[in-house]
Design a protein around this motif. Structure first.
Motif, PDB file in Angstrom:
ATOM      1  N   SER A  20      34.219  42.389  22.311  1.00 35.23           N
ATOM      2  CA  SER A  20      33.641  43.243  23.351  1.00 35.23           C
ATOM      3  C   SER A  20      34.144  42.821  24.727  1.00 35.23           C
ATOM      4  N   ASP A  21      34.483  41.557  24.881  1.00 40.64           N
ATOM      5  CA  ASP A  21      35.099  41.082  26.119  1.00 40.64           C
ATOM      6  C   ASP A  21      35.970  39.882  25.801  1.00 40.64           C
ATOM      7  N   ILE A  22      36.848  39.553  26.743  1.00 40.97           N
ATOM      8  CA  ILE A  22      37.725  38.394  26.578  1.00 40.97           C
ATOM      9  C   ILE A  22      37.621  37.539  27.835  1.00 40.97           C
ATOM     10  N   ILE A 102      39.864  46.214  27.052  1.00 41.95           N
ATOM     11  CA  ILE A 102      38.795  45.226  26.856  1.00 41.95           C
ATOM     12  C   ILE A 102      38.505  44.512  28.176  1.00 41.95           C
ATOM     13  N   LEU A 103      37.236  44.391  28.486  1.00 44.54           N
ATOM     14  CA  LEU A 103      36.804  43.731  29.721  1.00 44.54           C
ATOM     15  C   LEU A 103      37.240  42.264  29.743  1.00 44.54           C
ATOM     16  N   ILE A 104      37.858  41.851  30.844  1.00 43.08           N
ATOM     17  CA  ILE A 104      38.216  40.440  31.030  1.00 43.08           C
ATOM     18  C   ILE A 104      37.167  39.794  31.922  1.00 43.08           C
ATOM     19  N   ARG A 105      36.570  38.709  31.433  1.00 45.42           N
ATOM     20  CA  ARG A 105      35.576  37.976  32.225  1.00 45.42           C
ATOM     21  C   ARG A 105      36.165  36.637  32.665  1.00 45.42           C
ATOM     22  N   ASP A 106      35.944  36.279  33.923  1.00 46.75           N
ATOM     23  CA  ASP A 106      36.433  35.014  34.453  1.00 46.75           C
ATOM     24  C   ASP A 106      35.385  33.935  34.281  1.00 46.75           C
ATOM     25  N   PHE A 107      35.771  32.855  33.618  1.00 48.43           N
ATOM     26  CA  PHE A 107      34.868  31.737  33.366  1.00 48.43           C
ATOM     27  C   PHE A 107      35.319  30.540  34.191  1.00 48.43           C
ATOM     28  N   ASP A 108      34.379  29.942  34.898  1.00 49.73           N
ATOM     29  CA  ASP A 108      34.682  28.820  35.785  1.00 49.73           C
ATOM     30  C   ASP A 108      34.568  27.503  35.021  1.00 49.73           C
ATOM     31  N   GLY A 109      35.492  27.305  34.090  1.00 47.07           N
ATOM     32  CA  GLY A 109      35.487  26.086  33.286  1.00 47.07           C
ATOM     33  C   GLY A 109      35.872  24.846  34.087  1.00 47.07           C
ATOM     34  N   ALA A 110      36.458  25.051  35.259  1.00 45.48           N
ATOM     35  CA  ALA A 110      36.880  23.928  36.086  1.00 45.48           C
ATOM     36  C   ALA A 110      35.713  23.281  36.817  1.00 45.48           C
ATOM     37  N   ASP A 111      34.649  24.048  37.059  1.00 46.27           N
ATOM     38  CA  ASP A 111      33.602  23.529  37.930  1.00 46.27           C
ATOM     39  C   ASP A 111      32.187  23.818  37.424  1.00 46.27           C
ATOM     40  N   THR A 112      31.717  25.055  37.578  1.00 45.85           N
ATOM     41  CA  THR A 112      30.299  25.342  37.326  1.00 45.85           C
ATOM     42  C   THR A 112      29.977  25.643  35.859  1.00 45.85           C
ATOM     43  N   TRP A 113      31.007  25.894  35.048  1.00 50.72           N
ATOM     44  CA  TRP A 113      30.795  26.190  33.629  1.00 50.72           C
ATOM     45  C   TRP A 113      29.972  27.456  33.455  1.00 50.72           C
ATOM     46  N   GLN A 114      30.233  28.441  34.327  1.00 41.48           N
ATOM     47  CA  GLN A 114      29.550  29.736  34.263  1.00 41.48           C
ATOM     48  C   GLN A 114      30.568  30.860  34.380  1.00 41.48           C
ATOM     49  N   TYR A 115      30.173  32.023  33.837  1.00 46.30           N
ATOM     50  CA  TYR A 115      30.959  33.221  34.100  1.00 46.30           C
ATOM     51  C   TYR A 115      30.762  33.606  35.543  1.00 46.30           C
ATOM     52  N   LEU A 116      31.870  33.899  36.229  1.00 44.71           N
ATOM     53  CA  LEU A 116      31.777  34.190  37.666  1.00 44.71           C
ATOM     54  C   LEU A 116      31.048  35.512  37.927  1.00 44.71           C
ATOM     55  N   ASP A 117      31.099  36.435  36.946  1.00 42.68           N
ATOM     56  CA  ASP A 117      30.408  37.708  37.156  1.00 42.68           C
ATOM     57  C   ASP A 117      28.901  37.596  36.919  1.00 42.68           C
ATOM     58  N   SER A 118      28.437  36.442  36.464  1.00 43.68           N
ATOM     59  CA  SER A 118      26.996  36.308  36.237  1.00 43.68           C
ATOM     60  C   SER A 118      26.374  35.276  37.145  1.00 43.68           C
TER      61      SER A 118
END
Ligand code: ZN
Length: 121
Positions: A20-22, A102-118
């Motif tokens: 559903s997303d990547i 397919i929706l691309i979601r950006d994940f901040d694995g370098a710092d906050t460990w959160q999806y940037l859109d959330s």
């Protein structure tokens, strides 16, 4: 069905469903690889591979797999934990037409460990 294969074709992966997303992650390794990941339970993914090398580091919670011939990073797997094993398929190994919607979601694995859109949700 999602299909992915390395540049030379020695490593092929397929799944029953499209994601559903990547996820595009900016952590130290994903940023270097330039991967965009689709996540699945490992037992739902079919892998045909002639020869793979793996890379892990630090706490060794993940193994990154690359083709021995062409060097493309095709997927990573979680080292088994609590009976659930995850696989992440690098959708950059898929035909662009297959994943363009397919929706691309950006994940901040370098710092906050959160999806940037959330972040502000
Ligand atoms: Zn290859």
């Amino acid at each position: 069905m999602l299909k992915a294969q390395c540049h030379c074709g020695d490593v092929k992966l397929s799944t029953p469903d499209l994601p559903s997303d990547i996820t595009r992650c900016n952590c130290s390794i994903c940023n270097r690889i330039g991967a965009v990941w689709a996540y699945y339970p490992a037992n739902t993914v079919t892998i045909e591979a002639k020869a793979l090398s793996t890379y892990e580091w630090g706490q060794k919670t993940m193994q990154f797999h690359r083709c021995n011939k062409c060097g493309c990073t095709t997927h990573y797997t979680s080292v088994e934990d609590n009976g659930y094993k995850q696989i992440a398929i690098n959708t950059k190994m898929s035909e662009p037409d297959q994943i363009k919607s397919i929706l691309i979601r950006d994940f901040d694995g370098a710092d906050t460990w959160q999806y940037l859109d959330s972040k502000n949700a």
